[in-house]
Design a protein around this motif. Structure first.
Motif, PDB file in Angstrom:
ATOM      1  N   ALA A 242       0.825  -1.210   0.000  1.00 38.79           N
ATOM      2  CA  ALA A 242       0.000   0.000   0.000  1.00 38.79           C
ATOM      3  C   ALA A 242       0.857   1.256   0.000  1.00 38.79           C
ATOM      4  CB  ALA A 242      -0.927  -0.002   1.213  1.00 38.79           C
ATOM      5  N   VAL A 243       1.987   1.225   0.708  1.00 36.01           N
ATOM      6  CA  VAL A 243       2.895   2.372   0.687  1.00 36.01           C
ATOM      7  C   VAL A 243       3.412   2.613  -0.728  1.00 36.01           C
ATOM      8  CG1 VAL A 243       5.164   3.190   1.450  1.00 36.01           C
ATOM      9  CG2 VAL A 243       3.591   2.185   3.099  1.00 36.01           C
ATOM     10  N   LEU A 244       3.771   1.542  -1.435  1.00 35.30           N
ATOM     11  CA  LEU A 244       4.291   1.686  -2.792  1.00 35.30           C
ATOM     12  C   LEU A 244       3.215   2.190  -3.747  1.00 35.30           C
ATOM     13  CD1 LEU A 244       6.379  -1.619  -2.958  1.00 35.30           C
ATOM     14  CD2 LEU A 244       7.214   0.697  -2.526  1.00 35.30           C
ATOM     15  N   LEU A 245       2.017   1.618  -3.670  1.00 39.79           N
ATOM     16  CA  LEU A 245       0.954   2.021  -4.583  1.00 39.79           C
ATOM     17  C   LEU A 245       0.371   3.375  -4.207  1.00 39.79           C
ATOM     18  CD1 LEU A 245      -0.848   1.293  -6.972  1.00 39.79           C
ATOM     19  CD2 LEU A 245      -2.355   0.073  -5.392  1.00 39.79           C
TER      20      LEU A 245
ATOM     21  N   LEU B 169      -0.489  10.044   3.767  1.00 39.57           N
ATOM     22  CA  LEU B 169      -1.025   9.031   4.677  1.00 39.57           C
ATOM     23  C   LEU B 169      -2.436   8.621   4.272  1.00 39.57           C
ATOM     24  CD1 LEU B 169       0.216  10.449   8.101  1.00 39.57           C
ATOM     25  CD2 LEU B 169       0.914   8.283   7.059  1.00 39.57           C
ATOM     26  N   PHE B 170      -3.226   9.575   3.805  1.00 38.92           N
ATOM     27  CA  PHE B 170      -4.594   9.265   3.395  1.00 38.92           C
ATOM     28  C   PHE B 170      -4.608   8.311   2.213  1.00 38.92           C
ATOM     29  CE2 PHE B 170      -8.246  10.202   0.623  1.00 38.92           C
ATOM     30  CZ  PHE B 170      -9.283   9.880   1.480  1.00 38.92           C
ATOM     31  N   PHE B 171      -3.782   8.566   1.208  1.00 41.72           N
ATOM     32  CA  PHE B 171      -3.756   7.701   0.029  1.00 41.72           C
ATOM     33  C   PHE B 171      -3.310   6.287   0.401  1.00 41.72           C
ATOM     34  CE2 PHE B 171      -4.673  11.240  -2.503  1.00 41.72           C
ATOM     35  CZ  PHE B 171      -4.824  10.856  -3.830  1.00 41.72           C
TER      36      PHE B 171
ATOM     37  N   VAL C  98      -6.143   4.539   2.259  1.00 45.61           N
ATOM     38  CA  VAL C  98      -7.224   4.116   1.364  1.00 45.61           C
ATOM     39  C   VAL C  98      -6.901   2.768   0.732  1.00 45.61           C
ATOM     40  CG1 VAL C  98      -8.355   4.615  -0.843  1.00 45.61           C
ATOM     41  CG2 VAL C  98      -8.163   6.400   0.892  1.00 45.61           C
ATOM     42  N   VAL C  99      -5.664   2.601   0.286  1.00 45.00           N
ATOM     43  CA  VAL C  99      -5.274   1.314  -0.311  1.00 45.00           C
ATOM     44  C   VAL C  99      -5.353   0.200   0.722  1.00 45.00           C
ATOM     45  CG1 VAL C  99      -3.435   0.040  -1.466  1.00 45.00           C
ATOM     46  CG2 VAL C  99      -3.792   2.457  -2.009  1.00 45.00           C
ATOM     47  N   VAL C 100      -4.839   0.452   1.920  1.00 38.37           N
ATOM     48  CA  VAL C 100      -4.868  -0.576   2.966  1.00 38.37           C
ATOM     49  C   VAL C 100      -6.299  -0.984   3.288  1.00 38.37           C
ATOM     50  CG1 VAL C 100      -4.393  -1.062   5.396  1.00 38.37           C
ATOM     51  CG2 VAL C 100      -2.680   0.101   4.017  1.00 38.37           C
ATOM     52  N   VAL C 101      -7.153  -0.006   3.522  1.00 40.95           N
ATOM     53  CA  VAL C 101      -8.526  -0.294   3.965  1.00 40.95           C
ATOM     54  C   VAL C 101      -9.321  -0.976   2.863  1.00 40.95           C
ATOM     55  CG1 VAL C 101     -10.697   0.742   4.689  1.00 40.95           C
ATOM     56  CG2 VAL C 101      -8.552   1.531   5.690  1.00 40.95           C
TER      57      VAL C 101
END
Length: 443
Positions: free
Chosen positions: A254-257, A294-296, A299-302
């Motif tokens: 998620a950090v990468l994307l 952090l929001f982006f 969003v991917v994680v959730v």
């Protein structure tokens, strides 16, 4: 006009040279992605096909012998250490303007490492200067330890990767030589001390660059046979599920994307104007960018976590494991979007970085005949070709992710839920692709 300084933060090297894709291209790419997704879900194979234990086509034995030879390993490691020393010389004693350090850091290390790892495997294991120093310390009778806590998983690498993307996208001065040198010093100390304290496993789980390299290499056609260790060519979809399922794997991807998506979003004129209107200092702009980054990522994680768990027919323990079991399906999407976003950045700024490396101290050196070389803007001068490549990368990454997720779902979900259990994940992946195309269109 106002005299207030502009606080919008630029990319680490002043912005990607990639151009926004035309609206028509974005629509075509989105249509293909949507069509392929539901075609796979409805009509594709009904039994799992991809297996990391499936053998590929072995290369000649001498290839493995040469690659594994101690002399080869030490020559490659020495080359990596020498290159790091060369860059350090430029960073410490080179000119401020035209210094190759930012290019090495943001282009060769961040983007080039992905390309090389995808082509030939996890190359950072072989060239990492920190790992080489650790090996030398081991030769000097440094005690060997194996104390890496399993519960840590990939979490140290997650924080390291976030620290990198924060410096690049949200820090007050991402192009500052001082900031980059401080980051690298902290990286060197943390990685070396961690390896000394926890053993060699620290590199494969906590070194952000090695983990990043390993993630990219999981979609390479080159791999090692899991039984014999021989280097072979195989289906990258067989190699993809070999990514270890460890704590932090979903957040790592998620950090990468999410950071790549935020890089596109932060370059959109509307957002840049918003930041400029609502911040009055570099520090406040940095805070706003940090929140956006952090929001982006969140969003991917959730969305991925919820989609992976949104299926019936599985027990509580299996449902808990599903996000980790499906995490490898994000790798093609990450790779596709990285190349879509940073391709011309790699090709063109990469050329400038190599030219700068030929004269690290700014004294007019002409190493390798590069003193009079000029950058060829081959992609930026052909925007239609670049737009086609960008759309192709995003859609290809989406297709790869859908295929990987579909096959994994067939393997882990009960028979009665293999179709309905995939729908949430496929919709989320379509959302990632549409968002990626929109950001590339408007960036």
């Amino acid at each position: 006009m106002t005299d207030r300084p502009v606080t919008v933060l630029a990319h680490g090297l002043g912005g990607s040279t990639d151009l926004p894709i035309p609206y028509t291209y974005a629509l075509i790419g989105a249509a293909w992605a949507l069509t392929f997704t539901f075609a796979v879900v409805a009509f594709a194979w009904r039994r799992p096909r991809f297996d990391p234990d499936k053998p590929g086509r072995a290369l000649p034995q001498w290839v493995t012998t040469v690659v594994d030879a101690p002399v080869t390993r030490w020559v490659v490691a020495a080359a990596g250490l020498a290159f790091a020393a060369w860059v350090a010389m430029a960073a410490l004693f080179g000119p401020r303007d035209g210094n190759p350090l930012p290019g090495v850091f943001y282009v060769l290390l961040w983007v080039g490492l992905v390309a090389v790892s995808l082509a030939i495997g996890p190359v950072w294991r072989a060239v990492s200067p920190v790992r080489t120093v650790y090996r030398l310390l081991r030769l000097a009778r440094l005690p060997s330890r194996d104390r890496y806590p399993r519960r840590l998983g990939y979490w140290p690498a997650v924080f390291g990767l976030f620290a990198f993307v924060w410096l690049e996208l949200a820090s007050p001065d991402p192009g500052s030589l001082g900031a980059i040198k401080l980051w690298l010093l902290i990286y060197l100390v943390v990685t070396l001390v961690g390896a000394i304290a926890c053993g060699q496993r620290w590199f494969g789980r906590a070194d952000p660059f090695e983990v990043y390299s390993v993630v990219a290499s999981r979609f390479s056609v080159l791999r090692r046979n899991p039984q014999t260790g021989r280097i072979e060519i195989g289906n990258p979809f067989d190699h993809l599920p070999s990514l270890p399922v460890r704590p932090g794997a979903v957040t790592l991807l998620a950090v990468l994307l999410g950071s790549t998506a935020y890089d596109s979003y932060s370059a959109m004129p509307a957002f840049r104007n918003f930041v400029d209107r609502h911040t009055d200092s570099v520090a406040s702009a940095s805070t706003l960018h940090t929140a956006g980054l952090l929001f982006f990522i969140a969003v991917v994680v959730v969305t991925f976590w919820c989609a992976a768990r949104a299926t019936g027919g599985v027990d509580k323990d299996t449902r808990r494991k599903l996000p980790g079991l499906m995490a490898h399906s994000l790798i093609p999407i990450v790779l596709g979007y990285v190349f879509a976003h940073y391709l011309s950045y790699l090709v063109e700024k990469g050329q400038q970085t190599i030219i700068d490396l030929a004269d690290p101290l700014g004294r007019g050196w002409n190493l390798l005949g590069l003193g009079d070389a000029e950058v060829s803007y081959i992609l930026s001068l052909h925007p239609s070709v670049l737009a086609t490549i960008k759309v192709g990368c995003v859609v290809a990454g989406h297709v790869g992710g859908v295929i990987a997720a579909h096959d994994r779902a067939l393997r882990v979900l009960p028979t009665g839920y293999q179709l309905t259990g995939q729908l949430a994940m496929m919709l989320v992946m379509v959302g990632y692709t549409f968002t990626g195309l929109y950001l590339l269109f408007g960036g």
